[in-house]
Design a protein around this motif. Structure first.
Motif, PDB file in Angstrom:
ATOM      1  N   ILE A 105       0.701  -1.251  -0.011  1.00  0.00           N
ATOM      2  CA  ILE A 105       0.017   0.031   0.113  1.00  0.00           C
ATOM      3  C   ILE A 105       0.791   1.309   0.117  1.00  0.00           C
ATOM      4  N   GLU A 106       2.089   1.248   0.775  1.00  0.00           N
ATOM      5  CA  GLU A 106       2.946   2.286   0.836  1.00  0.00           C
ATOM      6  C   GLU A 106       3.400   2.458  -0.610  1.00  0.00           C
ATOM      7  N   LEU A 107       3.697   1.523  -1.301  1.00  0.00           N
ATOM      8  CA  LEU A 107       4.455   1.334  -2.366  1.00  0.00           C
ATOM      9  C   LEU A 107       3.668   2.019  -3.409  1.00  0.00           C
ATOM     10  N   VAL A 108       2.349   1.714  -3.585  1.00  0.00           N
ATOM     11  CA  VAL A 108       1.481   2.333  -4.386  1.00  0.00           C
ATOM     12  C   VAL A 108       0.926   3.614  -4.348  1.00  0.00           C
ATOM     13  N   TYR A 109       0.961   4.050  -2.972  1.00  0.00           N
ATOM     14  CA  TYR A 109       0.529   5.558  -2.725  1.00  0.00           C
ATOM     15  C   TYR A 109       1.844   6.231  -3.055  1.00  0.00           C
ATOM     16  N   GLU A 110       3.222   5.870  -2.858  1.00  0.00           N
ATOM     17  CA  GLU A 110       4.319   6.678  -3.415  1.00  0.00           C
ATOM     18  C   GLU A 110       4.206   6.848  -4.837  1.00  0.00           C
ATOM     19  N   ALA A 111       4.101   5.591  -5.553  1.00  0.00           N
ATOM     20  CA  ALA A 111       4.035   5.720  -7.101  1.00  0.00           C
ATOM     21  C   ALA A 111       3.110   6.643  -7.637  1.00  0.00           C
ATOM     22  N   ALA A 112       1.752   6.592  -6.969  1.00  0.00           N
ATOM     23  CA  ALA A 112       0.733   7.195  -7.428  1.00  0.00           C
ATOM     24  C   ALA A 112       0.889   8.552  -7.265  1.00  0.00           C
ATOM     25  N   THR A 113       1.522   9.002  -6.234  1.00  0.00           N
ATOM     26  CA  THR A 113       1.761  10.379  -5.921  1.00  0.00           C
ATOM     27  C   THR A 113       2.995  10.873  -6.959  1.00  0.00           C
ATOM     28  N   VAL A 114       3.806  10.175  -7.202  1.00  0.00           N
ATOM     29  CA  VAL A 114       4.970  10.666  -8.352  1.00  0.00           C
ATOM     30  C   VAL A 114       4.033  10.838  -9.788  1.00  0.00           C
ATOM     31  N   HIS A 115       3.305   9.693  -9.719  1.00  0.00           N
ATOM     32  CA  HIS A 115       2.507   9.726 -11.167  1.00  0.00           C
ATOM     33  C   HIS A 115       1.785  10.949 -11.469  1.00  0.00           C
ATOM     34  N   ARG A 116       1.140  11.538 -10.244  1.00  0.00           N
ATOM     35  CA  ARG A 116       0.331  12.822 -10.397  1.00  0.00           C
ATOM     36  C   ARG A 116       1.182  14.017 -10.500  1.00  0.00           C
ATOM     37  N   GLU A 117       2.589  13.767 -10.017  1.00  0.00           N
ATOM     38  CA  GLU A 117       3.459  15.026 -10.312  1.00  0.00           C
ATOM     39  C   GLU A 117       3.588  15.175 -11.621  1.00  0.00           C
ATOM     40  N   TRP A 118       3.744  13.925 -12.330  1.00  0.00           N
ATOM     41  CA  TRP A 118       4.420  14.177 -13.683  1.00  0.00           C
ATOM     42  C   TRP A 118       3.468  14.035 -14.905  1.00  0.00           C
ATOM     43  N   HIS A 119       2.233  13.652 -14.345  1.00  0.00           N
ATOM     44  CA  HIS A 119       1.253  13.063 -15.620  1.00  0.00           C
ATOM     45  C   HIS A 119      -0.122  13.367 -15.176  1.00  0.00           C
ATOM     46  N   LYS A 120      -0.827  13.340 -16.185  1.00  0.00           N
ATOM     47  CA  LYS A 120      -2.612  13.685 -15.939  1.00  0.00           C
ATOM     48  C   LYS A 120      -2.799  12.192 -15.510  1.00  0.00           C
ATOM     49  N   ALA A 121      -3.401  12.162 -14.297  1.00  0.00           N
ATOM     50  CA  ALA A 121      -3.741  10.489 -13.682  1.00  0.00           C
ATOM     51  C   ALA A 121      -4.911  10.094 -14.258  1.00  0.00           C
ATOM     52  N   ASP A 122      -5.894  10.736 -15.082  1.00  0.00           N
ATOM     53  CA  ASP A 122      -6.968  10.476 -15.651  1.00  0.00           C
ATOM     54  C   ASP A 122      -6.783  10.074 -17.086  1.00  0.00           C
ATOM     55  N   GLU A 123      -5.725  10.085 -17.566  1.00  0.00           N
ATOM     56  CA  GLU A 123      -5.321   9.885 -19.072  1.00  0.00           C
ATOM     57  C   GLU A 123      -4.554   8.629 -19.229  1.00  0.00           C
ATOM     58  N   VAL A 124      -5.114   7.532 -20.107  1.00  0.00           N
ATOM     59  CA  VAL A 124      -4.319   6.587 -20.577  1.00  0.00           C
ATOM     60  C   VAL A 124      -4.080   6.460 -21.965  1.00  0.00           C
ATOM     61  N   GLN A 125      -2.800   6.301 -22.398  1.00  0.00           N
ATOM     62  CA  GLN A 125      -2.747   6.141 -23.791  1.00  0.00           C
ATOM     63  C   GLN A 125      -2.927   5.056 -24.402  1.00  0.00           C
ATOM     64  N   ILE A 126      -3.860   4.945 -25.486  1.00  0.00           N
ATOM     65  CA  ILE A 126      -4.234   3.818 -26.268  1.00  0.00           C
ATOM     66  C   ILE A 126      -3.266   3.467 -27.161  1.00  0.00           C
ATOM     67  N   SER A 127      -2.516   2.382 -27.297  1.00  0.00           N
ATOM     68  CA  SER A 127      -1.529   2.021 -28.304  1.00  0.00           C
ATOM     69  C   SER A 127      -2.014   0.690 -29.116  1.00  0.00           C
ATOM     70  N   THR A 128      -2.244   0.669 -30.313  1.00  0.00           N
ATOM     71  CA  THR A 128      -2.584  -0.335 -30.997  1.00  0.00           C
ATOM     72  C   THR A 128      -1.252  -0.958 -31.758  1.00  0.00           C
ATOM     73  N   LEU A 129      -1.100  -2.281 -31.505  1.00  0.00           N
ATOM     74  CA  LEU A 129       0.027  -3.117 -31.870  1.00  0.00           C
ATOM     75  C   LEU A 129      -0.543  -4.130 -32.955  1.00  0.00           C
ATOM     76  N   LEU A 130      -0.022  -4.069 -34.150  1.00  0.00           N
ATOM     77  CA  LEU A 130      -0.352  -4.846 -35.322  1.00  0.00           C
ATOM     78  C   LEU A 130       1.016  -5.698 -35.665  1.00  0.00           C
ATOM     79  N   SER A 131       0.712  -6.938 -35.900  1.00  0.00           N
ATOM     80  CA  SER A 131       1.988  -7.892 -36.353  1.00  0.00           C
ATOM     81  C   SER A 131       1.790  -7.607 -37.900  1.00  0.00           C
ATOM     82  N   VAL A 132       2.827  -7.118 -38.819  1.00  0.00           N
ATOM     83  CA  VAL A 132       2.916  -7.030 -39.880  1.00  0.00           C
ATOM     84  C   VAL A 132       3.688  -8.137 -40.486  1.00  0.00           C
ATOM     85  N   LYS A 133       4.559  -8.597 -39.987  1.00  0.00           N
ATOM     86  CA  LYS A 133       5.082  -9.999 -40.396  1.00  0.00           C
ATOM     87  C   LYS A 133       4.960 -10.986 -39.251  1.00  0.00           C
ATOM     88  N   THR A 134       4.660 -12.103 -39.256  1.00  0.00           N
ATOM     89  CA  THR A 134       4.143 -12.951 -38.258  1.00  0.00           C
ATOM     90  C   THR A 134       5.062 -14.272 -38.474  1.00  0.00           C
TER      91      THR A 134
END
Length: 331
Positions: free
Chosen positions: A25-54
């Protein structure tokens, strides 16, 4: 935790182990605090991955169903037509993705017509206003420069595991080969996407060693994917135990704390995680997920796009929206 908005590149193994082994719990709290200092906590980047040669890869990565030497159900697929890839990229953008990654099951890039086609794909996806990412295996400095000239935004080349454990997983290349490719990408001015996989049979010390290699680079990778082993039938690691969710949370939290400016990507293995478990990963600092068409991530199962969007809605999160300029060449 005091925020000085500075990045460190001199972490010791002992410091990282102390962070990783904190009460959860302490670890997650610290990480969440750092996250909010550097990023917008309500935004998640959606990345699409496509295998172009399999499939058909000559490497012997113990976790990978695309290695030609393993007997899996994965079908070999030649390099897709450029227009097909561009259509996939347009669909990904329409579904909320701001990053499109193209993966080819190659050991290394060769200067041939296939690479010329990859260059055309990069140009086409870049024209759609998406961040363009590729993962094509080992890369020379000249090849990296060609990709950068075409508009490549990011290159993925995971460390996979620690330098000490690397030979237990892969014998067809060396750990230094991976570092060399990352260096070539940097020289060309392309952003770096590099992380690893847990659940390969490694120790916590191996996990920390891998993170330390990334965190002590002269410049942190802009993207750090944390993958849980996707156990593929027919590979040497098919019977490894499922990765414990709290191990994933600890890895994500530690990566977030020591590389605060980076995008920490919750990558492979999500199909075996509940929505609640993924929420813990977001709390710990993950701010990107990979989606794939046909509910696959390369060649392994993955949640569908609509399912992911519903999850984000349930958690009060929203897709990160990037302007077209972000897809231009990295400086």
């Amino acid at each position: 935790m005091e925020n000085t908005k500075t990045l460190r590149h001199n972490w010791t193994k002992e410091e990282l182990l102390e962070i990783y082994n904190k009460p959860l719990i302490e670890l997650v709290y610290e990480a969440a605090t750092v996250h909010r200092e550097w990023h917008k906590a309500d935004e998640v980047q959606i990345s699409t991955l496509l295998s172009v040669k399999t499939g058909g890869c000559p490497e012997d990565c113990s976790y990978c169903g695309q290695a030609a030497r393993y007997h899996t159900d994965i079908k070999v697929q030649a390099l897709l037509p450029t227009e097909t890839v561009i259509a996939h990229a347009q669909k990904a953008k329409d579904n909320g993705s701001s990053r499109f990654c193209m993966a080819a099951a190659w050991r290394e890039v060769r200067d041939n017509s296939d690479f010329d086609r990859i260059i055309d794909m990069v140009k086409g996806v870049n024209d759609l206003g998406l961040e363009v990412c590729c993962t094509l295996g080992m890369l020379t400095e000249n090849q990296a420069q060609r990709l950068q000239d075409a508009g490549l935004y990011a290159y993925n080349h995971n460390l996979d595991t620690s330098e000490e454990y690397y030979d237990e997983i892969i014998s067809t290349r060396q750990f230094d080969n991976r570092i060399n490719t990352i260096n070539n990408v940097r020289k060309a001015g392309i952003t770096v996407c590099s992380g690893g996989i847990i659940g390969l049979g490694e120790t916590n010390e191996d996990r920390i060693s891998m993170l330390r290699t990334l965190a002590n680079m002269e410049k942190h990778p802009e993207s750090v994917p944390i993958n849980a082993l996707a156990r593929v039938k027919g590979t040497p690691l098919e019977n490894n135990p499922k990765v414990d969710i709290w191990d994933m949370v600890r890895m994500i939290a530690t990566a977030r704390i020591v590389m605060p400016a980076s995008m920490v990507r919750l990558s492979a293995g999500r199909i075996e995680m509940s929505e609640t478990e993924q929420a813990w990963c977001f709390m710990a600092g993950a701010n990107s997920i990979f989606t794939g068409e046909r509910q696959t991530l390369l060649v392994t199962p993955n949640p569908g796009v609509s399912e992911d969007m519903q999850m984000l809605k349930n958690l009060g999160l929203k897709p990160l929206v990037k302007e077209k300029e972000s897809a231009c060449k990295a400086n």
